[in-house]
Design a protein around this motif. Structure first.
Motif, PDB file in Angstrom:
ATOM      1  N   ASP A 137       0.559  -1.366   0.054  1.00  0.00           N
ATOM      2  CA  ASP A 137       0.236  -0.431   0.140  1.00  0.00           C
ATOM      3  C   ASP A 137       1.153   1.206  -0.530  1.00  0.00           C
ATOM      4  OD1 ASP A 137      -2.303  -1.300   0.429  1.00  0.00           O
ATOM      5  OD2 ASP A 137      -3.180  -1.145   2.250  1.00  0.00           O
ATOM      6  N   PRO A 188     -14.293   3.080   7.310  1.00  0.00           N
ATOM      7  CA  PRO A 188     -12.779   2.674   6.437  1.00  0.00           C
ATOM      8  C   PRO A 188     -12.767   3.544   5.666  1.00  0.00           C
ATOM      9  CG  PRO A 188     -15.323   0.823   5.785  1.00  0.00           C
ATOM     10  CD  PRO A 188     -15.287   2.192   6.807  1.00  0.00           C
ATOM     11  N   ASP A 189     -11.488   4.063   5.225  1.00  0.00           N
ATOM     12  CA  ASP A 189     -10.805   4.919   4.669  1.00  0.00           C
ATOM     13  C   ASP A 189     -11.643   5.176   3.520  1.00  0.00           C
ATOM     14  OD1 ASP A 189      -8.929   3.797   2.525  1.00  0.00           O
ATOM     15  OD2 ASP A 189      -9.207   2.394   3.469  1.00  0.00           O
ATOM     16  N   SER A 191     -10.729   5.956   0.183  1.00  0.00           N
ATOM     17  CA  SER A 191     -10.709   4.837  -0.486  1.00  0.00           C
ATOM     18  C   SER A 191     -11.202   2.898  -0.802  1.00  0.00           C
ATOM     19  CB  SER A 191      -8.750   4.130  -0.932  1.00  0.00           C
ATOM     20  OG  SER A 191      -8.727   2.783   0.527  1.00  0.00           O
ATOM     21  N   GLN A 192     -11.798   2.798  -0.112  1.00  0.00           N
ATOM     22  CA  GLN A 192     -13.316   2.132   0.080  1.00  0.00           C
ATOM     23  C   GLN A 192     -14.433   2.256   0.373  1.00  0.00           C
ATOM     24  OE1 GLN A 192     -11.848  -1.320   0.302  1.00  0.00           O
ATOM     25  NE2 GLN A 192      -9.689  -0.030   0.534  1.00  0.00           N
ATOM     26  N   VAL A 193     -14.558   3.595   0.135  1.00  0.00           N
ATOM     27  CA  VAL A 193     -15.655   4.705   0.326  1.00  0.00           C
ATOM     28  C   VAL A 193     -16.330   5.669  -0.168  1.00  0.00           C
ATOM     29  CG1 VAL A 193     -17.038   5.764   1.753  1.00  0.00           C
ATOM     30  CG2 VAL A 193     -15.940   4.420   2.774  1.00  0.00           C
ATOM     31  N   LEU A 196     -13.835   3.639  -4.342  1.00  0.00           N
ATOM     32  CA  LEU A 196     -13.845   2.520  -4.440  1.00  0.00           C
ATOM     33  C   LEU A 196     -13.428   2.413  -5.971  1.00  0.00           C
ATOM     34  CD1 LEU A 196     -14.312  -0.355  -3.034  1.00  0.00           C
ATOM     35  CD2 LEU A 196     -16.567   0.133  -3.527  1.00  0.00           C
ATOM     36  N   PRO A 219      -4.589   1.691  -2.149  1.00  0.00           N
ATOM     37  CA  PRO A 219      -4.116   0.011  -1.303  1.00  0.00           C
ATOM     38  C   PRO A 219      -3.510  -0.735  -2.873  1.00  0.00           C
ATOM     39  CG  PRO A 219      -6.416   0.407  -1.521  1.00  0.00           C
ATOM     40  CD  PRO A 219      -5.811   1.035  -1.907  1.00  0.00           C
ATOM     41  N   ARG A 222      -5.264  -3.664  -5.682  1.00  0.00           N
ATOM     42  CA  ARG A 222      -5.507  -2.812  -6.579  1.00  0.00           C
ATOM     43  C   ARG A 222      -5.289  -2.513  -7.627  1.00  0.00           C
ATOM     44  NH1 ARG A 222     -10.362   0.760  -3.543  1.00  0.00           N
ATOM     45  NH2 ARG A 222     -10.045   2.301  -4.424  1.00  0.00           N
TER      46      ARG A 222
END
Ligand code: GTQ
Length: 342
Positions: A137, A188-189, A191-193, A196, A219, A222
């Motif tokens: 990451d 979540p951070d 990048s996940q919200v 995405l 991440p 990805r």
């Protein structure tokens, strides 16, 4: 041939010094070399195998409270032992956090990015956002953003810090402040919200602008998937992706940029000479890289530094994933970034 200092009468040289001036012409070629810069920086190579034991020893010798950040800084061979930089603009350091340890909340003018090298359970909090640290990451802590590190796992966590510290220090702009620990938001951070999926960003009301650094964690899972897909359709099987601000497409940091590279095994790659300096960190794979005639045989978690305008040739013996840190963004801002054919 320009005039030298020695050609000038001694009393005249003394008068110049007393007046607080110095003649340009003896220094002209040093200040403005012909055709290309003359870097002080030399190619550098640090194997993880050689640094890991020293870092673990630091873990035993120096409690984190006495270090604030427990880091071994990679010294540019051109500047020699003690150098706090890997190239003119890039600071690199390996940081260790042991289970249960924390590195206190602080803020500083230089910008940083972490590339996670080893371990599970580490996290960084940036501006209230808790960012898990998984291997490969990239986590940004841009200048002026509060950040602290913690560790909820059971094994050591190690990451590579890349900072623009040499630039900010040179500008006499480097300083930090300590703050109270942050209380991370329980979600979540980004990048996940919010981010995405590539190409999608949250809708905002009129005149509401995004944060300057809306996504500070990239991440690796990805990145790796994206590289492999891109490589499938590239002519030579090589792929390189730029880490960008998902709202603006701007480089990840104002000074430093980051790319992820995939090189299949058995590949030889000779990029153009670039006016930027860089550091190459091996996420996975093996190969050999020659920088200005110096050859480095690398494996996972090793790091190479590349001075400005260096001749670089990569030869892979296995499929390899590399992360490249470079100072092209600041050179583009200053409008002198350049590439030259081999
Ligand atoms: O983790 O905040 O390598 O402030 C140097 C300075 C890491 C950090 C470094 C820092 C940090």
């Amino acid at each position: 041939m320009l005039g030298t200092m020695e050609e000038l009468p001694k009393d005249y040289r003394n008068s110049l010094a007393s007046a607080g001036v110095t003649p340009l012409w003896p220094m002209m070629r040093k200040a403005l070399p012909y055709g290309a810069p003359e870097p002080v920086s030399a190619p550098g190579f640090w194997t993880y195998e050689s640094l890991r034991p020293l870092l673990m020893q630091a873990g035993e010798l120096t409690p984190v409270e006495k270090a604030e950040r427990r880091v071994l800084v990679m010294s540019d061979p051109g500047r020699g032992p003690g150098a706090m930089q890997a190239t003119a603009s890039i600071y690199l350091g390996l940081q260790l956090l042991l289970p249960g340890e924390t590195a206190p909340n602080h803020i500083h003018t230089p910008s940083a990015a972490r590339i996670i090298v080893e371990g599970e359970g580490g996290y960084t909090v940036v501006d209230g956002e808790k960012l898990p640290m998984d291997e490969g990451d990239i986590i940004l802590t841009p200048g002026g953003e509060w950040h602290e590190h913690g560790h909820e796992g059971t094994e050591p966590v190690v990451w590579l810090d890349a900072l623009d510290l040499p630039i900010i220090f040179y500008l006499e702009g480097s300083y930090s402040r300590e703050g109270k620990d942050q209380s991370p938001r329980n979600r979540p951070d980004a990048s996940q919200v919010e981010y995405l999926a590539s190409g999608l960003a949250p809708v905002r009301e009129k005149d509401v602008v995004s944060r300057p650094y809306p996504m500070v964690r990239y991440p690796w899972v990805r990145t790796e998937a994206a590289l492999l897909e891109l490589a499938k359709y590239s002519d030579n099987g090589v792929a390189e992706l730029d880490y960008v601000n998902p709202e603006t497409g701007a480089p990840a940091l104002p000074t430093l940029g980051f790319t992820a590279m995939y090189l299949p095994g058995g590949q030889t790659l000779a990029p153009p000479l670039r006016s930027c300096s860089s550091a190459i960190h091996v996420v996975k794979g093996r190969g050999r890289t020659t920088v200005n005639g110096e050859t480095f045989d690398w494996g996972p978690k090793d790091t190479i530094s590349v001075p400005v305008f260096a001749e670089v040739t990569h030869e892979t013996s296995e499929d390899a994933f590399l992360i490249r840190v470079h100072d092209r963004p600041i050179q583009e801002t200053l409008r002198y970034y350049e590439e030259r054919k081999r």
